[in-house]
Design an enzyme around this catalytic site. Structure first.
Site, PDB file in Angstrom:
ATOM      1  CB  SER A   1      42.179  61.946  48.205  1.00  0.00           C
ATOM      2  OG  SER A   1      41.254  62.076  47.152  1.00  0.00           O
ATOM      3  N   PRO A   2      40.562  64.690  48.946  1.00  0.00           N
ATOM      4  CG  PRO A   2      39.263  65.738  47.324  1.00  0.00           C
ATOM      5  CD  PRO A   2      40.623  65.167  47.561  1.00  0.00           C
TER       6      PRO A   2
ATOM      7  CB  ALA B   1      33.332  67.715  48.041  1.00  0.00           C
TER       8      ALA B   1
ATOM      9  CD  GLN C   1      36.787  67.687  45.361  1.00  0.00           C
ATOM     10  OE1 GLN C   1      35.909  67.275  46.124  1.00  0.00           O
ATOM     11  NE2 GLN C   1      37.507  66.881  44.605  1.00  0.00           N
TER      12      GLN C   1
ATOM     13  CE1 TYR D   1      28.140  63.609  44.686  1.00  0.00           C
ATOM     14  CE2 TYR D   1      30.533  63.571  44.472  1.00  0.00           C
ATOM     15  CZ  TYR D   1      29.365  63.143  45.099  1.00  0.00           C
ATOM     16  OH  TYR D   1      29.437  62.226  46.132  1.00  0.00           O
TER      17      TYR D   1
ATOM     18  CG  LEU E   1      41.717  50.302  45.784  1.00  0.00           C
ATOM     19  CD1 LEU E   1      41.213  49.132  44.963  1.00  0.00           C
ATOM     20  CD2 LEU E   1      41.693  49.957  47.269  1.00  0.00           C
TER      21      LEU E   1
ATOM     22  N   GLY F   1      43.491  58.338  49.984  1.00  0.00           N
ATOM     23  CA  GLY F   1      42.241  58.611  50.659  1.00  0.00           C
ATOM     24  C   GLY F   1      42.063  57.777  51.903  1.00  0.00           C
ATOM     25  NE  ARG F   2      36.600  54.236  51.199  1.00  0.00           N
ATOM     26  CZ  ARG F   2      36.268  54.583  49.960  1.00  0.00           C
ATOM     27  NH1 ARG F   2      37.206  54.641  49.021  1.00  0.00           N
ATOM     28  NH2 ARG F   2      35.015  54.897  49.649  1.00  0.00           N
TER      29      ARG F   2
END
Length: 369
Positions: A22-23, A62, A104, A185, A311, A333-334
């Site tokens: 993921s970005p 992003a 992205q 955004y 998650l 992601g994380r």
């Protein structure tokens, strides 16, 4: 056989597996001077390492289509030749490890011009290197300064800016482009009545509020090769309507399904389904798989491929999501910051073949003998 480690074909592009990066913003570019917004050696090492980790697709954070579109002064951008040239190192490194390079494209809108998260994420004033933000209406995000309301002419220029950044993305070697329409955004703020209070053709009805994001998608698709996919990231809900005590009007899952149908007719190939980010005080019930039902609903009601995010931590969890048809891919992601080689562990646990770099694979193979 593991479904997570089967290829996914979008248009003419085959992505080798369905575990994707993921970005995630790193806030590590120069904030001023000729290297403003240019990816650095840090970005190269960070992204190449995740590709070496066995993922099918690695998406760059992003990346702003113009200077005032950065979340912070230290974000990446793709509005000039120097930035474009620097990205070619990154796409080559990602591809060399067998992953698909993706980017992205974004504009942060009223949530732009803030400090790095570890420095408090506070608004940065123009006198301190920040700028005046823009939005659909002069409605501030939380305690940020009120943005300048975009004119119709400025909206048209932004559509062109996204298309130009997409052209630069292709020239830099990216094979997938994602339009960022989530997390409060700019494009997301046009979609949601929580931020969009306009009374012209870009506000009011759902059709009008979707107009600008759809124009951006049309412009990007027009310059992006027919055989390569365009993705769109959405916030499936603002998490406002779920709170019966909250009287504000927000973006809903039902709105997301309608948006997905419109995106599909305009050539979007997969919806990247996240949530939240529009208001600071939303109550979000974050838990394992908490956003997966949104991706599943869009997929079931529209037939548009989706990716789930949020998650997703363990291989068996990711496998169940794609094997059961709840989504076509998962973005991590994380977890990939904590465990860059997650995909290799997942392949081992799920009985799939690990795609180690040849230099690493020799050592890994010998260590098991």
């Amino acid at each position: 056989m593991s479904t997570l480690f089967t290829p996914l074909k979008l248009r003419g592009l085959e992505i080798p597996n369905r575990a994707w990066m993921s970005p995630m913003c790193m806030y590590s570019a120069q904030s001023e001077g000729p290297e403003t917004g240019v990816p650095t050696d840090f970005h190269l090492a960070h992204l190449a390492d995740r590709a070496a980790g066995g993922l099918g697709l690695v998406m760059v954070e992003a990346t702003a289509v113009r200077p005032d579109g950065r979340i912070s002064p230290w974000d990446l951008g793709l509005w000039n030749d120097r930035q474009q040239e620097a990205f070619t190192r990154i796409t080559a490194a990602i591809r060399a490890h067998g992953a698909v390079p993706a980017i992205q494209l974004a504009h942060a809108g009223r949530k732009a011009s803030v400090d790095k998260p570890w420095l408090g994420n506070r608004p940065v004033a123009p006198a301190d290197g920040g700028w005046t933000t823009v939005g659909p209406s002069a409605e501030p995000f939380h305690d940020h300064p009120a943005p300048a309301e975009l004119t119709v002419e400025e909206i048209g220029q932004l559509v062109s800016d996204f298309a130009t950044a997409a052209e630069r993305s292709l020239a830099a070697g990216f094979e997938v482009v994602e339009v960022h329409g989530a997390h409060g955004y700019l494009l997301n703020s046009f979609l949601s009545p929580a931020a969009n209070h306009r009374a012209d053709a870009y506000g009011g009805t759902l059709e009008n509020r979707m107009r600008f994001p759809l124009e951006v998608v049309e412009a990007v698709r027009a310059v992006w090769p027919e055989h390569l996919p365009v993705l769109f990231r959405t916030s499936a809900t603002d998490w406002i309507s779920e709170n019966t005590e909250d009287r504000r009007e927000g973006w809903t899952v039902e709105d997301t399904v309608r948006l997905a149908k419109e995106l599909q007719t305009r050539g979007v190939d997969l919806l990247d389904v996240s949530s939240g980010g529009m208001v600071h005080d939303a109550s979000i019930p974050a838990a394992l798989d908490y956003q997966v039902p949104f991706a599943e609903r869009v997929r079931q009601e529209t037939g548009l491929p989706t990716a789930a995010v949020g998650l997703i931590l363990e291989p068996a969890q990711a496998e169940e999501i794609v094997a059961s048809g709840r989504a076509d891919a998962v973005f991590l992601g994380r977890q990939l910051l904590r465990e860059p080689y997650w995909a290799h562990r997942a392949a081992d646990e799920l009985g799939a073949e690990s795609r180690w770099p040849i230099q690493y694979g020799y050592a890994v193979g010998r260590s098991r003998k």
